[in-house]
Scaffold this motif. Structure first.
Motif, PDB file in Angstrom:
ATOM      1  N   ASP A  28       0.816  -1.226   0.000  1.00 54.78           N
ATOM      2  CA  ASP A  28       0.000   0.000   0.000  1.00 54.78           C
ATOM      3  C   ASP A  28       0.848   1.273   0.000  1.00 54.78           C
ATOM      4  N   GLY A  29       2.160   1.135  -0.232  1.00 51.36           N
ATOM      5  CA  GLY A  29       3.023   2.301  -0.370  1.00 51.36           C
ATOM      6  C   GLY A  29       3.636   2.806   0.923  1.00 51.36           C
ATOM      7  N   ARG A  30       3.344   2.146   2.047  1.00 53.45           N
ATOM      8  CA  ARG A  30       3.932   2.593   3.310  1.00 53.45           C
ATOM      9  C   ARG A  30       5.350   2.046   3.463  1.00 53.45           C
ATOM     10  N   LEU A  31       6.119   2.722   4.296  1.00 51.31           N
ATOM     11  CA  LEU A  31       7.478   2.320   4.634  1.00 51.31           C
ATOM     12  C   LEU A  31       7.555   2.211   6.150  1.00 51.31           C
ATOM     13  N   PHE A  32       8.057   1.076   6.638  1.00 50.46           N
ATOM     14  CA  PHE A  32       8.252   0.875   8.067  1.00 50.46           C
ATOM     15  C   PHE A  32       9.749   0.774   8.321  1.00 50.46           C
ATOM     16  N   GLU A  52       6.406   4.549  10.995  1.00 52.50           N
ATOM     17  CA  GLU A  52       5.689   4.334   9.738  1.00 52.50           C
ATOM     18  C   GLU A  52       5.744   5.632   8.931  1.00 52.50           C
ATOM     19  N   TYR A  53       6.049   5.511   7.643  1.00 57.48           N
ATOM     20  CA  TYR A  53       6.086   6.660   6.742  1.00 57.48           C
ATOM     21  C   TYR A  53       5.078   6.413   5.628  1.00 57.48           C
ATOM     22  N   ARG A  54       4.304   7.444   5.304  1.00 55.89           N
ATOM     23  CA  ARG A  54       3.292   7.350   4.243  1.00 55.89           C
ATOM     24  C   ARG A  54       3.619   8.320   3.119  1.00 55.89           C
ATOM     25  N   ALA A  80      11.357  19.519  -2.015  1.00 58.04           N
ATOM     26  CA  ALA A  80      11.307  18.173  -1.457  1.00 58.04           C
ATOM     27  C   ALA A  80       9.933  17.916  -0.851  1.00 58.04           C
ATOM     28  N   ALA A  81       9.470  16.672  -0.992  1.00 56.66           N
ATOM     29  CA  ALA A  81       8.202  16.260  -0.397  1.00 56.66           C
ATOM     30  C   ALA A  81       8.496  15.417   0.838  1.00 56.66           C
ATOM     31  N   ASP A  82       8.023  15.861   1.984  1.00 56.17           N
ATOM     32  CA  ASP A  82       8.208  15.097   3.219  1.00 56.17           C
ATOM     33  C   ASP A  82       7.151  14.009   3.310  1.00 56.17           C
ATOM     34  N   MET A  83       7.578  12.836   3.793  1.00 55.72           N
ATOM     35  CA  MET A  83       6.638  11.749   4.022  1.00 55.72           C
ATOM     36  C   MET A  83       6.148  11.862   5.466  1.00 55.72           C
ATOM     37  N   HIS A  97       2.153  -8.786   2.286  1.00 49.89           N
ATOM     38  CA  HIS A  97       2.113  -7.356   1.983  1.00 49.89           C
ATOM     39  C   HIS A  97       3.504  -6.732   1.864  1.00 49.89           C
ATOM     40  N   ILE A  98       4.549  -7.528   2.058  1.00 52.56           N
ATOM     41  CA  ILE A  98       5.914  -7.003   1.974  1.00 52.56           C
ATOM     42  C   ILE A  98       6.366  -7.000   0.516  1.00 52.56           C
TER      43      ILE A  98
END
Length: 127
Positions: A28-32, A52-54, A80-83, A97-98
């Motif tokens: 789903d595009g998230r980064l952990f 968690e970063y979205r 720059a776009a901050d997550m 989901h990985i």
């Protein structure tokens, strides 16, 4: 490579990741980003001290696109776009989901690890 050797190699690799910082990207595009604690037979993984970063919202991306266009006209630098992020603590990420996992390693960690590897190779440390 036979099955037993392959299993031993896989176990050794997983043990080498214990207590190391991982970046885990999901479908789903998230980064952990957190410390690897364990996994199971279903490829679920457990991370501690996790953030968690979205991806930015569509509205935020549209605003940034306007800012990029304005900065291009004025000849200024990049935008720059901050997550957005939040602290989660202990999380379980379902294996299906990985998408990708990376070991987070800094130059100082690589250097210190190589010292330990040399110590292990030669049996003692030089002082």
């Amino acid at each position: 490579m036979d099955k037993i050797a392959a299993k031993a190699e896989a176990e050794g690799f997983l043990k080498s990741l214990l207590n190391r910082n991982l970046r885990v990207y999901t479908t789903d595009g998230r980064l952990f980003v957190g410390t690897f604690k364990c996994t199971d037979t279903h490829s679920n993984i457990v991370l501690s001290l996790t953030y968690e970063y979205r991806q930015p919202s569509q509205q935020k991306l549209a605003e940034l696109a306007e800012a990029v266009a304005a900065s291009a006209e004025s000849g200024k630098g990049t935008v720059a776009a901050d997550m957005p992020s939040r602290y989660l603590g202990l999380v379980v990420i379902p294996g299906p989901h990985i998408v990708k996992m990376e070991v987070e390693e800094f130059a100082s960690q690589v250097k210190s690890r190589s010292i330990f590897e040399r110590r292990d190779l030669y049996g003692s440390t030089a002082r």
